[in-house]
Design an enzyme around this catalytic site. Structure first.
Site, short mmCIF file in Angstrom:
data_model
loop_
_atom_site.label_atom_id
_atom_site.label_comp_id
_atom_site.label_asym_id
_atom_site.label_seq_id
_atom_site.Cartn_x
_atom_site.Cartn_y
_atom_site.Cartn_z
N LEU A 206 0.85 -1.20 0.00
CA LEU A 206 0.00 0.00 0.00
C LEU A 206 0.88 1.25 0.00
O LEU A 206 1.80 1.37 0.81
CB LEU A 206 -0.91 0.02 1.22
CG LEU A 206 -1.93 -1.12 1.35
CD1 LEU A 206 -2.80 -0.91 2.59
CD2 LEU A 206 -2.80 -1.23 0.10
N GLY A 246 2.72 -8.51 6.22
CA GLY A 246 3.46 -7.54 7.01
C GLY A 246 2.55 -6.36 7.24
O GLY A 246 1.36 -6.43 6.90
N GLY A 247 3.07 -5.27 7.80
CA GLY A 247 2.27 -4.09 8.12
C GLY A 247 1.30 -3.71 7.02
O GLY A 247 0.08 -3.85 7.17
N ASP A 248 1.81 -3.25 5.87
CA ASP A 248 0.91 -2.87 4.77
C ASP A 248 1.24 -3.66 3.51
O ASP A 248 1.03 -3.20 2.40
CB ASP A 248 1.03 -1.35 4.51
CG ASP A 248 2.45 -0.93 4.16
OD1 ASP A 248 3.37 -1.77 4.29
OD2 ASP A 248 2.67 0.23 3.75
N GLU A 249 1.76 -4.86 3.72
CA GLU A 249 2.14 -5.72 2.59
C GLU A 249 1.19 -6.90 2.46
O GLU A 249 0.90 -7.57 3.45
CB GLU A 249 3.54 -6.29 2.82
CG GLU A 249 4.68 -5.35 2.49
CD GLU A 249 5.99 -6.06 2.75
OE1 GLU A 249 6.35 -6.93 1.93
OE2 GLU A 249 6.62 -5.77 3.78
#
Lengths: 347, 196
Positions: A206, A246-249
């Site tokens: 993102l 992952g966070g925004d993956e």
């Protein structure tokens, strides 16, 4: 009957009464000399009779500390005093001083207070050593009963905690977005490869997510992640796998898909939809997405790490070309080949 | 049924008849697990199924097994904690018998959600007592006969125990004290540390 004999009989009667009522009493004369002690108190020093000694030689006054003479002690009538035995074990005692009439000395009633837990062990005391109305034995019962119950609860807590950790470890779902997690993706990828099924792997990152988080807070960030995940699920088929790794993956695996035109169309739709501003608590959150895609058919035989790395390189290329782009790994390879070809003559 | 009761049955079966017997019983009772948690509460039905399976496995009447369970609770080294808690009841066996009136309250003080039936001691004469076990826990009076017998040994008293029929819904246990200081009895100090 002399006056002296009268006092002695009174003292004797009093001591007998006290033996029953408060078996840890000390009867002192006006000079602070111990006349009699209760049977339980004497049990604390079985080999050293306390009677005949000076009260302040056997007991040390801890609070109030300033008191060092018997006359000062007598002024503390009715107040609670804290004492300790002079020699070891230096059991702590609480005491209450009640002066006898006509300045004939005092009764000092002692009790263990909280030191009872050690005292019963140190002095091998039994229920018979406490007066029938003393709550000491009930207190000891409660301490043991509660400790046993607490121990059972504690061991249950430890086991439940272990079970919770194991469950979390085994979970395949990302708690925030409801899509699969990294672990699920690894397992699924392993299955596809060992089953020789072709697939496309899309790595999606993102764009501008960090600025949403920074400007509007984590709640807004969480909302954006949930919406983004929902869009990905809506834009893919049921047997495709969407995972937040992952966070925004995110990674999307398209089973049986090896057509780059279809892949590119899906990527385009995803980017278009993710660019539509999302409103969270009156704040407009704008994000986008960069995507890199690799096909398993580009490798013989494909390995999970290889395909992931290829998609990763393509994603990096997409980001390098500005945000909101999709890049195929095959395009990246072609590009490198062309560059190599054009570079060669100049060497 | 409270986990402590289920756990007591488990502990008794494992210590007396072995782990393999316990696993057979849990399987026959269709528990779906083999370990009771002392601090959780289970459906009453679970305990009934375990006891049925145990009686079938051992081919012994329920009352007999429950009496043995009661004896185990007091006399087995695994259960030293429980024996100590019971010994807080009094200095002599007779004092202990009188403390049974408070047993269910004492238990509730320690574990608030464990409720045992009310017990009521009646003195017929100084050598003869009746213990009324009020309803609420099927088989409790059988367990109590085992507990009382083992506690008599613990105090060094010689007592004869028997079921004495029912009074309304309550089971009555008769206790005849032959000698209150028959043997030495087991040692008991108020302080745990010195005992260890």
């Amino acid at each position: 009957m002399t006056w002296g004999a009268q006092v002695m009989i009174d003292t004797e009667n009093l001591a007998t009464l006290l033996d029953t009522l408060c078996p840890m009493f000390v009867l002192v004369d006006d000079g602070g000399r111990i006349i009699r002690v209760g049977p339980t108190l004497q049990k604390l020093r079985p080999d050293q009779p306390m009677a005949g000694k000076n009260f302040l030689d056997v007991f040390e006054l801890v609070r109030p500390r300033a008191v060092t003479t018997i006359s000062a002690l007598m002024t503390l009538a009715g107040a609670k005093v804290h004492l300790k035995l002079h020699d070891t074990p230096r059991t702590a005692l609480k005491g209450l001083i009640a002066p006898l009439p006509h300045g004939k000395g005092a009764v000092i009633n002692l009790s263990f207070g909280i030191s009872i837990l050690d005292a019963v062990g140190d002095y091998a005391l039994t229920s018979a050593d406490f007066s029938g109305t003393d709550l000491a034995v009930e207190l000891l019962y409660l301490v043991e009963a509660k400790s046993a119950a607490m121990e059972a609860s504690r061991s249950l807590n430890l086991r439940l905690q272990g079970a919770m950790l194991a469950a979390e470890e085994q979970a395949f779902t990302d708690m925030l977005t409801g899509v699969k997690n990294r672990r699920a993706m690894d397992v699924f990828l392993g299955h596809l490869i060992s089953g020789n099924s072709p697939f496309a792997l899309m790595h999606l990152d993102l764009d501008f997510f960090k600025s949403v988080n920074d400007r509007f807070g984590h709640a807004a960030g969480d909302y954006v992640l949930q919406q983004a995940a929902r869009i990905m699920v809506e834009e893919t088929r049921n047997d495709d796998t969407v995972a937040r790794i992952g966070g925004d993956e995110f990674v999307i695996i398209f089973k049986g898909l090896a057509d780059e035109i279809i892949i590119s169309a899906i990527a385009g739709r995803l980017i278009d939809r993710l660019q539509i501003p999302m409103v969270f608590e009156n704040n407009t959150c704008r994000i986008s997405a960069s995507i890199g895609t690799a096909l398993s058919t580009q490798f013989t035989p494909p390995k999970a790490a290889e395909v992931l790395h290829a998609a990763d390189l393509a994603l990096y290329e997409a980001k390098r070309n500005g945000r909101s782009r999709h890049c195929l790994y095959s395009t990246l390879v072609d590009l490198q080949r062309t560059n190599a070809a054009t570079d060669t003559p100049s060497e | 049924m409270h986990g402590l009761i289920n756990r007591a049955i488990q502990s008794f079966v494992c210590a007396t008849y072995g782990q393999s017997c316990w696993l057979r019983v849990t399987e026959a009772a269709d528990l779906g697990f083999a370990e009771f948690e002392a601090m959780l509460v289970y459906d009453d039905d679970v305990t009934v199924r375990v006891m049925d399976a145990l009686c079938a496995d051992l081919n012994r009447p329920r009352a007999e097994i429950l009496e043995d369970l009661g004896t185990y609770l007091v006399s087995h080294p695994n259960m030293e904690d429980l024996r100590r808690l019971l010994r807080f009841g009094g200095v002599t066996y007779v004092e202990f018998l009188h403390s049974l009136d408070d047993l269910s309250d004492r238990v509730r003080l320690a574990v608030s959600d464990l409720s045992l039936p009310e017990l009521e001691l009646r003195e017929v004469n100084p050598m003869e007592y009746q213990l009324c076990c009020h309803p609420g826990l099927p088989g409790f009076s059988s367990v109590m006969v085992g507990v009382l017998r083992a506690m008599a040994d613990d105090y060094g008293a010689l007592a004869m125990l028997s079921h004495d029929g029912q009074e309304g819904e309550a089971d009555v246990i008769s206790i005849v004290l032959v000698e209150s200081a028959f043997a030495e009895g087991r040692h008991f100090d108020l302080g745990r540390a010195s005992y260890d």
